[in-house]
Design an enzyme around this catalytic site. Structure first.
Site, PDB file in Angstrom:
ATOM      1  N   ASP A 455    -104.223  28.946 -31.206  1.00  8.86           N
ATOM      2  CA  ASP A 455    -103.785  27.561 -31.349  1.00  8.86           C
ATOM      3  C   ASP A 455    -104.138  27.006 -32.725  1.00  8.86           C
ATOM      4  O   ASP A 455    -104.944  27.599 -33.474  1.00  8.86           O
ATOM      5  CB  ASP A 455    -104.440  26.722 -30.238  1.00  8.86           C
ATOM      6  N   ASP A 524     -95.743  21.761 -25.541  1.00 12.21           N
ATOM      7  CA  ASP A 524     -96.657  21.407 -24.449  1.00 12.21           C
ATOM      8  C   ASP A 524     -95.912  20.712 -23.316  1.00 12.21           C
ATOM      9  O   ASP A 524     -96.509  20.383 -22.293  1.00 12.21           O
ATOM     10  CB  ASP A 524     -97.758  20.471 -24.966  1.00 12.21           C
TER      11      ASP A 524
HETATM   12  C1  GLA Z   1    -102.988  22.426 -27.449  1.00  6.41           C
HETATM   13  C2  GLA Z   1    -102.012  23.397 -26.816  1.00  6.41           C
HETATM   14  C3  GLA Z   1    -102.098  23.326 -25.326  1.00  6.41           C
HETATM   15  C4  GLA Z   1    -103.511  23.604 -24.888  1.00  6.41           C
HETATM   16  C5  GLA Z   1    -104.470  22.662 -25.580  1.00  6.41           C
HETATM   17  C6  GLA Z   1    -105.906  23.027 -25.291  1.00  6.41           C
HETATM   18  O1  GLA Z   1    -102.608  21.113 -27.220  1.00  6.41           O
HETATM   19  O2  GLA Z   1    -100.710  23.143 -27.266  1.00  6.41           O
HETATM   20  O3  GLA Z   1    -101.205  24.238 -24.731  1.00  6.41           O
HETATM   21  O4  GLA Z   1    -103.838  24.946 -25.169  1.00  6.41           O
HETATM   22  O5  GLA Z   1    -104.287  22.665 -26.977  1.00  6.41           O
HETATM   23  O6  GLA Z   1    -106.790  22.182 -25.902  1.00  6.41           O
END
Ligand code: GLA
Length: 729
Positions: A455, A524
């Protein structure tokens, strides 16, 4: 006819021609686009003649040319191919060809900028898919003139567009709405996108496309660019009243460099990102097809069936009680999940998003026995084990930040505002790099990790670091290269390790990062209404097997919208499918449906992840018809969806794209994910039969006349399977 006495290079692949006249002092581009066929000497000579434009009033006294390295030296007043200076001098590049090498799929042109004392190498690589990759290398030879380094401000790969390319499409977006299309007329002066986020961003241009007015998914001539880079970038489509030589405009791109970021001392060199240019006479599907073919032919393209995934984020968030996660793993295995990914919340001090980033060891309070019990349970079920990491980031509330504040990117005047409570590590710092590499490597080894969700949750602002003389030096270029080196080194140490590129959802979707990762997290947002659009447009560049698509709970966590189960399941099927939901809270009936859907995904993923993506041009923007057709057109799976109501009461006959008109087919509705609710008394006749089994259909009926689609209620989807005729008949 005046014959051209200079050599003309003609690269051809998959219906595309790229032609360059290798004349002195600087080659010029004669053509990029439709295949011109096997041009003999006469054909090439006529093409060269046709590339001479008129001389205009109030303009150069000789016709302008569109060279491979357009600058003011050619009378080019648009964005130049090269910008820079040597201590305020050598600002007008005067570049000449010193050599050229041509092979069937590549043209490499050596150039020299005598004034600036630079050698340049311009490489054009025409992939068998027809995608043209352009890359530049700028070198300051060891005997470069003067003591001052050459301060490279930009290199821009530029290709010509014809005058008929007048309509532009690119993308913007925000968190949970990535790749939102924006479309309009390409005005004079043009359209420039400068990305200063240190990542492509949630509003990345993604694929800058210019075409004939009215181009669609299936029709229209289009030219497109993708800048394959994960740092700052510049993309442009430019039209000047005088044209670009004989051409109408240009498409161009490259890295966006900060002032002073690249300073070439004798012996130094800079290599640009690869810019991928594609042309198609068959609309956006034609472009997507070329990129999908190119990506699928890479040696590192994922070749194993894409495992059905369960990601724990929306299931448990930061509630990492081991017994809860063990139960989730058991339930995941029971419905047919093949990979479980433990998301954020497992490492030292990570109870929420304000602390812990940087400390890549397991939190002993949450996980007193480490992650081994969970990893073993997951592996014991025959599933792969994945783990979330965010290596480039750091919370100030972490051991790492306390021990190594000097590893954090930021000006000497002090750090600027945090974003999601975090800052960015200088991955190009050798000690920080080694720390990250060893931490990740140790985790992968200890827990036999099959997959990292990598990420990157903030933009890079004031991404500078102190140099040896105490000055603040810009660092995004070095950061991007260091990220690539970190991923490459880890993967070479741990063959078989897969990586997902996530960045606040789909903020790092580019072909640079995809050269070392195995899929992207598109967004997301798991709301199927939003997802239909996000996946449609992410798929403009990437084939479905590279696009993570998860089914969430009934009420979307990111939009609050409630969606029916079948719509959620069918939407998530058209990617690398997964689940992001607390299965332990699901009813037995819901688990049964999920189990049937999981089996369906495994049945159809070979088709979905190897076939041609097709999207119908529909008059009703509230409807979607998209699918994947087998390479031999013998089978297909389509999704017919409606996101909102619209005025027409009948959906009308809809043509299924991609099938062969001359063939015989059978059609049926797949019901494993459930059936949609409809806004009609009785469904069309074919549909009533197809929900119970196969209906024979002539290819021309499907491709030419079209099937009358049921009018769905808003937020509904239907899964239609097409196969060849029943071999028993
Ligand atoms: C980001 C990612 C999510 C999740 C969060 C965790 O927002 O896009 O899918 O993994 O971090 O903190």
């Amino acid at each position: 006819m005046t014959r051209s006495t200079t050599r003309i290079a003609h690269l051809r692949a998959a219906g595309v021609s790229f032609v360059v006249e290798l004349r002195a002092p600087l080659p010029r581009v004669l053509h990029w686009g439709e295949d011109l066929g096997e041009l003999g000497d006469d054909g090439l000579a006529s093409l060269a003649l046709s590339a001479d434009a008129a001389s205009l009033h109030s303009a150069l006294d000789e016709p302008r040319q569109f060279t491979v390295w357009p600058t003011q030296a050619d009378g080019w007043s648009g964005t130049p191919a090269q910008e820079g200076h040597r201590a305020g001098t050598a600002t007008t590049p005067r570049v000449t060809m010193t050599g050229a090498e041509e092979s069937p799929d590549a043209l490499v042109i050596a150039l020299r900028d005598a004034d600036a004392g630079l050698d340049l190498t311009l490489t054009y690589r025409l992939d068998p898919s027809g995608v043209l990759g352009v890359r530049t290398r700028v070198s300051a030879p060891a005997d470069a003139p003067g003591p001052a380094p050459y301060d490279l401000a930009a290199t821009t790969a530029l290709l010509p567009l014809p005058t008929r390319a007048q309509e532009i499409l690119d993308f913007t977006g925000k968190w949970c709405r990535e790749r939102s299309p924006q479309r309009g007329r390409l005005a004079f002066a043009g359209h420039v996108r400068e990305i200063r986020r240190g990542r492509p961003g949630l509003d990345a241009p993604h694929l800058l496309t210019v075409g004939v007015p009215g181009f669609g998914f299936r029709t229209g001539e289009v030219w497109a660019l993708h800048v394959g880079w994960s740092g700052n970038q510049r993309w442009l489509a430019e039209r000047l009243p005088e044209g670009a030589g004989v051409h109408g405009g240009v498409l161009g791109g490259g890295e966006l460099l900060s002032p002073g970021e690249i300073r070439l001392a004798p012996g130094d060199s800079y290599t640009s990102p690869e810019c991928c240019f594609a042309w198609s006479a068959e609309g956006l599907d034609g472009l997507a097809g070329r990129f999908h073919t190119m990506l699928r032919s890479r040696p590192g393209h994922p070749s194993s069936p894409r495992p059905l995934t369960l990601n724990t984020w929306e299931a448990v968030y930061f509630d990492h009680r081991p017994e809860r996660l063990l139960a989730l793993a058991d339930d995941a295995a029971a419905v047919g999940v093949e990979r479980l990914v433990l998301d954020d919340g497992w490492f030292l001090g990570r109870r929420d998003d304000t602390a812990g980033l940087g400390d890549w060891t397991v939190d002993p309070q949450m996980w007193p026995d480490g992650l081994a019990p969970l990893a073993d349970r997951v592996h014991g079920h025959g599933m792969q084990f994945g783990l979330w990491v965010e290596p480039e980031m750091v919370n100030l509330r972490s051991r790492l930040a306390r021990e190594h504040p000097e590893w954090i990117l930021g000006p000497s005047a002090g750090l600027g505002p945090s974003s999601r409570h975090q800052y960015v590590l200088n991955v190009a710092h050798e000690e920080a790099f080694a720390y990250l590499l060893e931490s990740l490597d140790a985790l992968v080894a200890e827990y036999r990790i099959d997959y990292l969700k990598w990420d990157h949750n903030r933009e890079l602002h004031e991404a500078v670091h102190r140099d040896a003389h105490g000055g603040d030096r810009p660092g995004v270029h070095a950061q991007t290269r260091a990220l690539y080196r970190l991923m490459d080194t880890l993967r070479s140490r741990r063959p078989g390790l897969e990586i997902e590129s996530c960045s606040s959802g789909g903020g790092r979707v580019d072909l640079g990062v995809l050269a070392r990762t195995d899929r992207v997290w598109a967004s997301d947002c798991n709301d199927p209404v939003e997802r239909q659009a996000i996946q449609r447009w992410t798929g403009q560049l990437l084939p479905p097997e590279l696009i993570g698509a998860h089914v969430g709970g009934p009420r979307s966590h990111t939009t609050g919208r409630v969606a029916d189960e079948s719509f959620r399941l069918i939407t998530a099927l058209f990617g690398h499918a997964g689940i992001e939901d607390d299965l332990t809270a699901r009813t037995p009936a819901e688990r049964e449906t999920l189990t049937r859907w999981a089996a369906l995904y495994k049945e159809v993923r070979g088709l979905l992840h190897g076939g041609r993506v097709v999207r119908a041009d529909l008059d009703d923007d509230a409807t979607y018809l998209h699918g994947v057709v087998a390479p031999d057109a013998g089978a297909a799976l389509y999704c017919w969806a409606r996101t909102e109501t619209s005025v027409p009461a009948q959906s009308g006959r809809v043509r299924l794209p991609g099938l062969a008109p001359g063939r015989s087919y059978r059609v049926r509705v797949r019901t494993e994910a459930g059936l949609p609710s409809t806004h009609q008394v009785v469904a069309p006749a074919w549909y009533r039969t197809a929900v119970n089994g196969w209906v024979p259909m002539a290819g021309t009926v499907l491709t030419g006349a079209g099937l009358p689609m049921p009018t769905l209620n808003p937020g509904q989807a239907l899964l239609i399977e097409v196969a060849g005729p029943d071999p028993a008949n």
